[in-house]
Design an enzyme around this catalytic site. Structure first.
Site, PDB file in Angstrom:
ATOM      1  N   HIS A 132       8.469  48.134   7.023  1.00 30.03           N
ATOM      2  CA  HIS A 132       7.752  47.401   5.977  1.00 30.03           C
ATOM      3  C   HIS A 132       8.612  46.346   5.308  1.00 30.03           C
ATOM      4  CE1 HIS A 132       4.784  51.013   5.779  1.00 30.03           C
ATOM      5  NE2 HIS A 132       4.552  50.204   6.781  1.00 30.03           N
ATOM      6  N   SER A 179       4.378  60.720   3.382  1.00 28.57           N
ATOM      7  CA  SER A 179       3.058  61.352   3.324  1.00 28.57           C
ATOM      8  C   SER A 179       2.326  61.147   4.651  1.00 28.57           C
ATOM      9  CB  SER A 179       2.238  60.750   2.184  1.00 28.57           C
ATOM     10  OG  SER A 179       2.125  59.354   2.364  1.00 28.57           O
ATOM     11  N   ASN A 234       9.830  67.905   3.982  1.00 27.32           N
ATOM     12  CA  ASN A 234       9.054  67.409   2.841  1.00 27.32           C
ATOM     13  C   ASN A 234       8.756  68.606   1.933  1.00 27.32           C
ATOM     14  OD1 ASN A 234       6.946  66.365   1.124  1.00 27.32           O
ATOM     15  ND2 ASN A 234       6.469  64.835   2.679  1.00 27.32           N
ATOM     16  N   ALA A 241      15.047  65.942   0.584  1.00 26.64           N
ATOM     17  CA  ALA A 241      15.889  65.098   1.451  1.00 26.64           C
ATOM     18  C   ALA A 241      17.374  65.241   1.122  1.00 26.64           C
ATOM     19  CB  ALA A 241      15.458  63.641   1.312  1.00 26.64           C
TER      20      ALA A 241
HETATM   21  P1  NAD Z   1       4.442  58.194  -0.101  1.00 23.49           P
HETATM   22  O1  NAD Z   1       4.737  57.802  -1.512  1.00 23.49           O
HETATM   23  O2  NAD Z   1       3.056  58.074   0.397  1.00 23.49           O
HETATM   24  O3  NAD Z   1       4.859  59.744   0.118  1.00 23.49           O
HETATM   25  C1  NAD Z   1       6.098  60.237  -0.302  1.00 23.49           C
HETATM   26  C2  NAD Z   1       6.301  61.597   0.297  1.00 23.49           C
HETATM   27  O4  NAD Z   1       7.609  62.037  -0.047  1.00 23.49           O
HETATM   28  C3  NAD Z   1       5.320  62.658  -0.233  1.00 23.49           C
HETATM   29  O5  NAD Z   1       4.742  63.349   0.868  1.00 23.49           O
HETATM   30  C4  NAD Z   1       6.218  63.587  -1.046  1.00 23.49           C
HETATM   31  O6  NAD Z   1       5.806  64.955  -0.969  1.00 23.49           O
HETATM   32  C5  NAD Z   1       7.570  63.405  -0.371  1.00 23.49           C
HETATM   33  N1  NAD Z   1       8.725  63.687  -1.205  1.00 23.49           N
HETATM   34  C6  NAD Z   1       8.820  63.596  -2.553  1.00 23.49           C
HETATM   35  N2  NAD Z   1      10.057  63.945  -2.945  1.00 23.49           N
HETATM   36  C7  NAD Z   1      10.750  64.247  -1.830  1.00 23.49           C
HETATM   37  C8  NAD Z   1      12.085  64.672  -1.587  1.00 23.49           C
HETATM   38  N3  NAD Z   1      12.940  64.855  -2.585  1.00 23.49           N
HETATM   39  N4  NAD Z   1      12.471  64.885  -0.317  1.00 23.49           N
HETATM   40  C9  NAD Z   1      11.602  64.706   0.719  1.00 23.49           C
HETATM   41  N5  NAD Z   1      10.323  64.323   0.537  1.00 23.49           N
HETATM   42  C10 NAD Z   1       9.899  64.083  -0.718  1.00 23.49           C
HETATM   43  O7  NAD Z   1       5.485  57.430   0.810  1.00 23.49           O
HETATM   44  P2  NAD Z   1       5.426  56.893   2.310  1.00 23.49           P
HETATM   45  O8  NAD Z   1       4.860  57.930   3.194  1.00 23.49           O
HETATM   46  O9  NAD Z   1       6.757  56.316   2.608  1.00 23.49           O
HETATM   47  O10 NAD Z   1       4.356  55.727   2.330  1.00 23.49           O
HETATM   48  C11 NAD Z   1       4.180  54.864   1.291  1.00 23.49           C
HETATM   49  C12 NAD Z   1       4.586  53.416   1.464  1.00 23.49           C
HETATM   50  O11 NAD Z   1       5.373  53.197   0.335  1.00 23.49           O
HETATM   51  C13 NAD Z   1       5.440  53.017   2.613  1.00 23.49           C
HETATM   52  O12 NAD Z   1       4.780  51.927   3.132  1.00 23.49           O
HETATM   53  C14 NAD Z   1       6.767  52.525   2.001  1.00 23.49           C
HETATM   54  O13 NAD Z   1       7.077  51.275   2.555  1.00 23.49           O
HETATM   55  C15 NAD Z   1       6.450  52.296   0.577  1.00 23.49           C
HETATM   56  N6  NAD Z   1       7.438  52.616  -0.459  1.00 23.49           N
HETATM   57  C16 NAD Z   1       8.768  52.495  -0.267  1.00 23.49           C
HETATM   58  C17 NAD Z   1       9.642  52.811  -1.283  1.00 23.49           C
HETATM   59  C18 NAD Z   1      11.112  52.665  -1.049  1.00 23.49           C
HETATM   60  O14 NAD Z   1      11.531  51.732  -0.382  1.00 23.49           O
HETATM   61  N7  NAD Z   1      11.909  53.587  -1.579  1.00 23.49           N
HETATM   62  C19 NAD Z   1       9.183  53.266  -2.500  1.00 23.49           C
HETATM   63  C20 NAD Z   1       7.808  53.371  -2.673  1.00 23.49           C
HETATM   64  C21 NAD Z   1       6.945  53.058  -1.643  1.00 23.49           C
END
Ligand code: NAD
Length: 231
Positions: free
Chosen positions: A111, A180, A204, A222
């Site tokens: 992304h 997710s 997760n 994580a």
């Molecule tokens: P999402 O927000 O949909 O899901 C996050 C997942 O992480 C959830 O299933 C949750 O249960 C899990 N989670 C929460 N805490 C955790 C931990 N400590 N260890 C492991 N897992 C944990 O995120 P997604 O599936 O990446 O999809 C969302 C979109 O958001 C993607 O397109 C991404 O590009 C973008 N995004 C990126 C960032 C970033 O760069 N850090 C931040 C927000 C969103």
């Protein structure tokens, strides 16, 4: 504990949960960015065409927020594993470059990145690493550069997806961390239907819509990766 030495090709697939313990906000759920800002106003190509300044300011705020966070033990552990196993491929949905800040190489940023801007005509025009952008305009056509991060309908880099697909097609171990698994088409990269099937592991703390498709789902955070995956 998985020992990577038992596998010849490993793909680690990460999502926003990978960075949650670093303090990088997720998009959805408690503290999620989209509770405060509307995606349609700040993050997509249409928003950029309507009000480029609002979109650029929003990304500036996000960059500052991410820079105030630091990679955690899980990010550093992945970087160490990669030193022992240079073929270990990280495919990430994250745009925060936390893996790279921990010293890891990322094979595919699906992304994009908060630190890249692109020209719609000439592709990627500027990568500021973690510093400041030099210029707001494309050097070839003068168009205002837009953030190269966002949902798939915005992100133009099909080559990145193709590279990720190639790596995933060859892997014999696929570990999904902190996603997710609902954002398409990234989620479609998880090789549930591939034959022969690689070992498929989900890390997760919460069950996801995709959990049932994995052979193993570990309800762990994580940052505990060092206890879960070894060299
Ligand atoms: P999402 O927000 O949909 O899901 C996050 C997942 O992480 C959830 O299933 C949750 O249960 C899990 N989670 C929460 N805490 C955790 C931990 N400590 N260890 C492991 N897992 C944990 O995120 P997604 O599936 O990446 O999809 C969302 C979109 O958001 C993607 O397109 C991404 O590009 C973008 N995004 C990126 C960032 C970033 O760069 N850090 C931040 C927000 C969103």
């Amino acid at each position: 504990m998985i020992s990577l030495s038992a596998y010849s090709r490993v793909v680690i697939f990460t999502g926003a949960g990978m960075s949650a313990e670093s303090g990088v906000p997720t998009y959805r759920g408690r503290g999620g960015i989209w509770n405060q800002y509307r995606y349609e106003d700040y993050a997509c190509e249409r928003a950029f065409r309507r009000n480029a300044d609002a979109v650029l300011d929003f990304h500036e705020v996000r960059r500052e927020r991410v820079l105030a966070c630091a990679p955690h033990d899980g990010h550093f552990h992945l970087a160490k594993l990669q030193e022992r196993h240079p073929d270990l491929a990280i495919v990430t949905q994250n745009i925060d470059r936390m893996h790279q800040r921990a010293g890891a190489r990322v094979a595919a940023e699906l992304h994009g990145s908060l630190w890249r801007r692109r020209c719609p005509t000439h592709g990627i025009s500027e990568d500021a690493e973690s510093g400041q952008f030099r210029t707001p305009q494309c050097q070839r056509c003068g168009a205002t550069l837009r953030p190269d991060s966002g949902r798939s309908e915005d992100a133009g880099d099909h080559g990145v997806f193709a590279a990720a697909e190639r790596l995933i097609a060859q892997c014999d171990l696929f570990v999904s961390i902190g996603t997710s698994a609902i954002v398409m088409p990234a989620a479609s990269l998880i090789p549930f239907d591939r034959r022969p099937r690689p070992r498929l592991v989900e890390i997760n703390p919460e069950e996801t819509e995709a959990s049932a498709g994995f052979e193993e789902s570990w309800r762990e955070r994580a940052s505990r990766l060092g206890d879960l995956v070894g060299a």
